[in-house]
Motif scaffolding. Structure first.
Motif, PDB file in Angstrom:
ATOM      1  N   MET A 122      -8.906   0.755  -7.861  1.00 24.78           N
ATOM      2  CA  MET A 122      -9.000  -0.420  -6.993  1.00 24.78           C
ATOM      3  C   MET A 122      -7.620  -0.921  -6.633  1.00 24.78           C
ATOM      4  SD  MET A 122     -12.176  -2.669  -8.449  1.00 24.78           S
ATOM      5  CE  MET A 122     -11.883  -3.919  -7.220  1.00 24.78           C
ATOM      6  N   MET A 123      -6.712  -0.891  -7.628  1.00 25.50           N
ATOM      7  CA  MET A 123      -5.360  -1.347  -7.363  1.00 25.50           C
ATOM      8  C   MET A 123      -4.674  -0.451  -6.348  1.00 25.50           C
ATOM      9  SD  MET A 123      -2.133  -1.772  -9.939  1.00 25.50           S
ATOM     10  CE  MET A 123      -1.526  -0.135  -9.631  1.00 25.50           C
ATOM     11  N   GLN A 124      -5.018   0.855  -6.372  1.00 36.93           N
ATOM     12  CA  GLN A 124      -4.382   1.805  -5.481  1.00 36.93           C
ATOM     13  C   GLN A 124      -5.084   1.884  -4.126  1.00 36.93           C
ATOM     14  OE1 GLN A 124      -4.569   5.338  -7.870  1.00 36.93           O
ATOM     15  NE2 GLN A 124      -2.726   4.824  -9.021  1.00 36.93           N
ATOM     16  N   ASN A 125      -6.213   1.167  -3.957  1.00 41.36           N
ATOM     17  CA  ASN A 125      -6.947   1.197  -2.709  1.00 41.36           C
ATOM     18  C   ASN A 125      -6.675  -0.089  -1.935  1.00 41.36           C
ATOM     19  OD1 ASN A 125      -8.902   1.088  -0.632  1.00 41.36           O
ATOM     20  ND2 ASN A 125     -10.242   2.447  -1.807  1.00 41.36           N
ATOM     21  N   PRO A 126      -5.755  -0.074  -0.991  1.00 36.62           N
ATOM     22  CA  PRO A 126      -5.370  -1.303  -0.301  1.00 36.62           C
ATOM     23  C   PRO A 126      -6.500  -1.914   0.515  1.00 36.62           C
ATOM     24  CG  PRO A 126      -4.370   0.640   0.725  1.00 36.62           C
ATOM     25  CD  PRO A 126      -5.002   1.097  -0.564  1.00 36.62           C
ATOM     26  N   GLN A 127      -7.445  -1.076   1.001  1.00 31.56           N
ATOM     27  CA  GLN A 127      -8.533  -1.618   1.787  1.00 31.56           C
ATOM     28  C   GLN A 127      -9.406  -2.557   0.958  1.00 31.56           C
ATOM     29  OE1 GLN A 127      -7.756   1.642   1.841  1.00 31.56           O
ATOM     30  NE2 GLN A 127      -6.932   1.806   3.931  1.00 31.56           N
ATOM     31  N   ILE A 128      -9.712  -2.126  -0.283  1.00 36.15           N
ATOM     32  CA  ILE A 128     -10.543  -2.959  -1.159  1.00 36.15           C
ATOM     33  C   ILE A 128      -9.826  -4.257  -1.496  1.00 36.15           C
ATOM     34  CG2 ILE A 128     -11.584  -3.113  -3.441  1.00 36.15           C
ATOM     35  CD1 ILE A 128     -12.150  -0.160  -3.332  1.00 36.15           C
ATOM     36  N   LEU A 129      -8.529  -4.153  -1.815  1.00 33.81           N
ATOM     37  CA  LEU A 129      -7.775  -5.343  -2.184  1.00 33.81           C
ATOM     38  C   LEU A 129      -7.659  -6.303  -1.003  1.00 33.81           C
ATOM     39  CD1 LEU A 129      -4.976  -3.636  -4.270  1.00 33.81           C
ATOM     40  CD2 LEU A 129      -6.687  -5.206  -5.140  1.00 33.81           C
ATOM     41  N   ALA A 130      -7.443  -5.756   0.188  1.00 36.94           N
ATOM     42  CA  ALA A 130      -7.320  -6.610   1.371  1.00 36.94           C
ATOM     43  C   ALA A 130      -8.641  -7.322   1.662  1.00 36.94           C
ATOM     44  CB  ALA A 130      -6.888  -5.768   2.575  1.00 36.94           C
ATOM     45  N   VAL A 175       9.094  -0.502   0.278  1.00 33.56           N
ATOM     46  CA  VAL A 175       9.040  -1.558   1.288  1.00 33.56           C
ATOM     47  C   VAL A 175      10.404  -1.641   1.964  1.00 33.56           C
ATOM     48  CG1 VAL A 175       8.619  -3.994   1.740  1.00 33.56           C
ATOM     49  CG2 VAL A 175       7.365  -2.830  -0.091  1.00 33.56           C
ATOM     50  N   PRO A 176      10.500  -1.338   3.254  1.00 33.85           N
ATOM     51  CA  PRO A 176      11.791  -1.416   3.957  1.00 33.85           C
ATOM     52  C   PRO A 176      12.350  -2.834   3.919  1.00 33.85           C
ATOM     53  CG  PRO A 176      10.148  -0.258   5.281  1.00 33.85           C
ATOM     54  CD  PRO A 176       9.419  -0.875   4.138  1.00 33.85           C
ATOM     55  N   GLU A 177      13.686  -2.938   3.889  1.00 31.95           N
ATOM     56  CA  GLU A 177      14.336  -4.242   3.847  1.00 31.95           C
ATOM     57  C   GLU A 177      13.965  -5.062   5.089  1.00 31.95           C
ATOM     58  OE1 GLU A 177      16.436  -5.977   1.883  1.00 31.95           O
ATOM     59  OE2 GLU A 177      16.199  -4.579   0.217  1.00 31.95           O
ATOM     60  N   ASN A 178      13.642  -6.327   4.881  1.00 40.15           N
ATOM     61  CA  ASN A 178      13.343  -7.284   5.952  1.00 40.15           C
ATOM     62  C   ASN A 178      12.193  -6.831   6.862  1.00 40.15           C
ATOM     63  OD1 ASN A 178      15.552  -8.890   5.081  1.00 40.15           O
ATOM     64  ND2 ASN A 178      16.943  -7.607   6.274  1.00 40.15           N
ATOM     65  N   ALA A 179      11.361  -5.935   6.353  1.00 33.23           N
ATOM     66  CA  ALA A 179      10.235  -5.464   7.162  1.00 33.23           C
ATOM     67  C   ALA A 179       9.019  -6.343   6.922  1.00 33.23           C
ATOM     68  CB  ALA A 179       9.915  -4.011   6.835  1.00 33.23           C
ATOM     69  N   GLU A 180       8.220  -6.525   7.958  1.00 31.12           N
ATOM     70  CA  GLU A 180       6.988  -7.305   7.832  1.00 31.12           C
ATOM     71  C   GLU A 180       5.921  -6.420   7.209  1.00 31.12           C
ATOM     72  OE1 GLU A 180       5.016 -10.883   8.174  1.00 31.12           O
ATOM     73  OE2 GLU A 180       7.076 -10.454   8.787  1.00 31.12           O
ATOM     74  N   LEU A 181       5.322  -6.894   6.113  1.00 30.31           N
ATOM     75  CA  LEU A 181       4.325  -6.091   5.409  1.00 30.31           C
ATOM     76  C   LEU A 181       2.960  -6.222   6.076  1.00 30.31           C
ATOM     77  CD1 LEU A 181       5.115  -6.874   1.666  1.00 30.31           C
ATOM     78  CD2 LEU A 181       5.643  -4.790   2.905  1.00 30.31           C
ATOM     79  N   ASP A 182       2.248  -5.094   6.186  1.00 35.09           N
ATOM     80  CA  ASP A 182       0.873  -5.189   6.644  1.00 35.09           C
ATOM     81  C   ASP A 182      -0.001  -5.634   5.475  1.00 35.09           C
ATOM     82  OD1 ASP A 182       0.245  -2.934   5.022  1.00 35.09           O
ATOM     83  OD2 ASP A 182       0.868  -1.586   6.634  1.00 35.09           O
ATOM     84  N   GLU A 183      -1.259  -5.948   5.738  1.00 39.38           N
ATOM     85  CA  GLU A 183      -2.140  -6.498   4.706  1.00 39.38           C
ATOM     86  C   GLU A 183      -2.346  -5.521   3.560  1.00 39.38           C
ATOM     87  OE1 GLU A 183      -5.803  -7.882   6.264  1.00 39.38           O
ATOM     88  OE2 GLU A 183      -4.900  -9.390   7.576  1.00 39.38           O
ATOM     89  N   ASP A 184      -2.466  -4.233   3.880  1.00 38.42           N
ATOM     90  CA  ASP A 184      -2.713  -3.227   2.846  1.00 38.42           C
ATOM     91  C   ASP A 184      -1.535  -3.138   1.883  1.00 38.42           C
ATOM     92  OD1 ASP A 184      -5.077  -2.794   4.079  1.00 38.42           O
ATOM     93  OD2 ASP A 184      -4.524  -0.886   5.004  1.00 38.42           O
ATOM     94  N   SER A 185      -0.318  -3.020   2.456  1.00 38.82           N
ATOM     95  CA  SER A 185       0.879  -2.911   1.614  1.00 38.82           C
ATOM     96  C   SER A 185       1.081  -4.178   0.797  1.00 38.82           C
ATOM     97  CB  SER A 185       2.117  -2.646   2.483  1.00 38.82           C
ATOM     98  OG  SER A 185       1.979  -1.442   3.196  1.00 38.82           O
ATOM     99  N   ASP A 186       0.799  -5.320   1.417  1.00 36.75           N
ATOM    100  CA  ASP A 186       0.952  -6.593   0.725  1.00 36.75           C
ATOM    101  C   ASP A 186      -0.002  -6.679  -0.464  1.00 36.75           C
ATOM    102  OD1 ASP A 186       2.227  -9.180   0.635  1.00 36.75           O
ATOM    103  OD2 ASP A 186       0.290 -10.020   1.165  1.00 36.75           O
ATOM    104  N   ALA A 187      -1.236  -6.173  -0.304  1.00 39.73           N
ATOM    105  CA  ALA A 187      -2.226  -6.209  -1.389  1.00 39.73           C
ATOM    106  C   ALA A 187      -1.806  -5.292  -2.539  1.00 39.73           C
ATOM    107  CB  ALA A 187      -3.595  -5.792  -0.858  1.00 39.73           C
ATOM    108  N   VAL A 188      -1.316  -4.098  -2.202  1.00 39.96           N
ATOM    109  CA  VAL A 188      -0.866  -3.162  -3.234  1.00 39.96           C
ATOM    110  C   VAL A 188       0.316  -3.744  -3.996  1.00 39.96           C
ATOM    111  CG1 VAL A 188       0.186  -0.910  -3.657  1.00 39.96           C
ATOM    112  CG2 VAL A 188      -1.719  -1.105  -2.058  1.00 39.96           C
TER     113      VAL A 188
END
Length: 394
Positions: A43-51, A307-320
């Motif tokens: 679940m932790m590795q599945n960004p869709q579920i976390l989002a 995570v690239p420097e100063n990059a805007e995170l999408d919801e999936d990456s943010d959840a992970v």
């Protein structure tokens, strides 16, 4: 991962082929017990579920009533003044958390000599004195003199039967196995490695540097990798976002970085080699292809999402990233300061007691309601009876 064809198979190191699995082209189902044990990690590795879960939780905050839109312009103007005050509050709160971080750094230096001594005892670098080993039991734990003597004789008998162990064997492995959040990450092939874990330390960023902390996992020499220390660093920010200052709720994780594990050849538990049989559609010939694929392991913890420097995170990456931070934060806040209590299970019992108390309160309320009904002279149990369902003719 690059595919390794059967013609290259002979070039592979024999040690890397020891754990090769043979599988058919169609994937077979995993063992049910293994699935259950790995559910949290998956679940932790599945960004869709976390989002999706986060979106559901965000929905619990409620929705505007529409009253604001109905207010006169002069009142809305005053509300704007309140919002400007709220922004200033957010900036003050950010400074508060910065000072909390400074306090954490200050007291970490006071705790560290005690943690160092704990480490020395665990790894048998220091043998505590009789006075240091004396522990006063709680009243509930008090034993009679007869029971104490019997327990002492049993301990002496056990000591005679086996060799004197050094330090406290498998201390950190036991801590990890006792905590659900961490045990869900553990695989059977991780355990022999974690037996060599001697200490976990928390290092805070230096004064004047951006807010961060580093977890240091210190290992004794072992056959699995050459590193003596594995690190995971979490960088944080404690300032309101200019575009959305009202979302500020304390320091937030910006990124985390792991380290490169120098695995001994054939010992990398984060990868596994499998064989797949492929059938040619035209000729009908079968060939065996060898593949190296990722493997579930606690040591994937040291290779977090980039995570690239100063990059805007999408919801999936943010959840992970949030799930990864939760684990790191738990190790920092709970595991390192209270390791011995998680080793003995006492910290876990305290957590369980919190839930039990809530359950008991609920039970008590139900009991009180039942008692009130029984003592009510006008109470008619027939009124509460569920009427039988009507029979419908087919």
């Amino acid at each position: 991962m690059a595919d390794i064809d059967n013609k290259d198979q002979a070039e592979m190191d024999p040690a890397d082929m020891e754990d090769v699995e043979e599988v058919e082209e169609e994937e077979t189902g995993e063992d049910e017990n293994s699935k259950a044990r790995q559910l949290t990690v998956q679940m932790m590795q599945n960004p869709q579920i976390l989002a999706a879960l986060q979106e559901r939780l965000d929905g619990l905050n409620g929705s505007p009533s529409g009253y604001m839109e109905s207010l006169p312009k002069v009142v809305k103007r005053r509300v704007n003044a309140l919002k400007n005050l709220q922004v200033k509050c957010a900036h003050i709160e950010a400074k508060f958390y910065e000072e909390v971080h400074e306090l954490e750094r200050k007291y970490a230096a006071l705790y560290q000599p005690l943690f160092d001594k704990r480490s020395d005892i665990v790894k048998a670098a220091y043998e505590p004195t009789d006075e240091e080993c004396e522990w006063k039991m709680d009243e509930e734990e008090e034993l009679t003199d007869e029971m104490k003597e019997k327990a002492k004789l049993e301990e002496e008998k056990k000591d005679e039967e086996k060799e004197d162990p050094k330090g406290i064997p498998e201390f950190w492995l036991t801590v990890f196995k006792n905590v659900d959040l961490l045990s869900d990450m553990l695989q059977e092939h991780d355990e022999p490695i974690l037996k060599h874990l001697q200490d976990i330390k928390v290092k805070f960023s230096d004064p004047g540097q951006p807010m961060s902390f580093t977890l240091e996992f210190q290992f004794e020499a072992n056959d699995f990798f050459t590193n003596t220390v594995l690190t995971k660093t979490y960088k944080m920010r404690s300032e309101p976002d200019e575009s959305d200052p009202f979302s500020f709720d304390g320091p937030e994780i910006m990124c985390c970085t792991g380290c490169t594990i120098e695995w001994t050849k054939g010992k990398n538990v984060t990868l596994k080699t499998i064989k797949k049989k492929q059938k040619h559609k035209g000729r009908g010939t079968v060939r065996t292809v060898t593949k190296t694929v990722p493997n579930d392991s606690f040591f994937n913890f040291f290779t977090p999402p980039e995570v690239p420097e100063n990059a805007e995170l999408d919801e999936d990456s943010d959840a992970v990233l949030a799930a990864d931070f939760e684990i790191g934060h738990f190790i920092r806040e709970r595991i390192v300061p209270r390791a011995v209590l998680y080793f003995t299970g006492e910290a876990i019992e305290d957590d369980d007691d919190d839930y039990d108390e809530e359950g008991e309160e609920a039970d008590d309320e139900e009991g009180e309601e039942e008692a009130d009904e029984e003592n009510d002279p006008d109470y008619d149990p027939k009124k509460d009876a569920v009427p039988p369902a009507e029979c419908k003719q087919q």
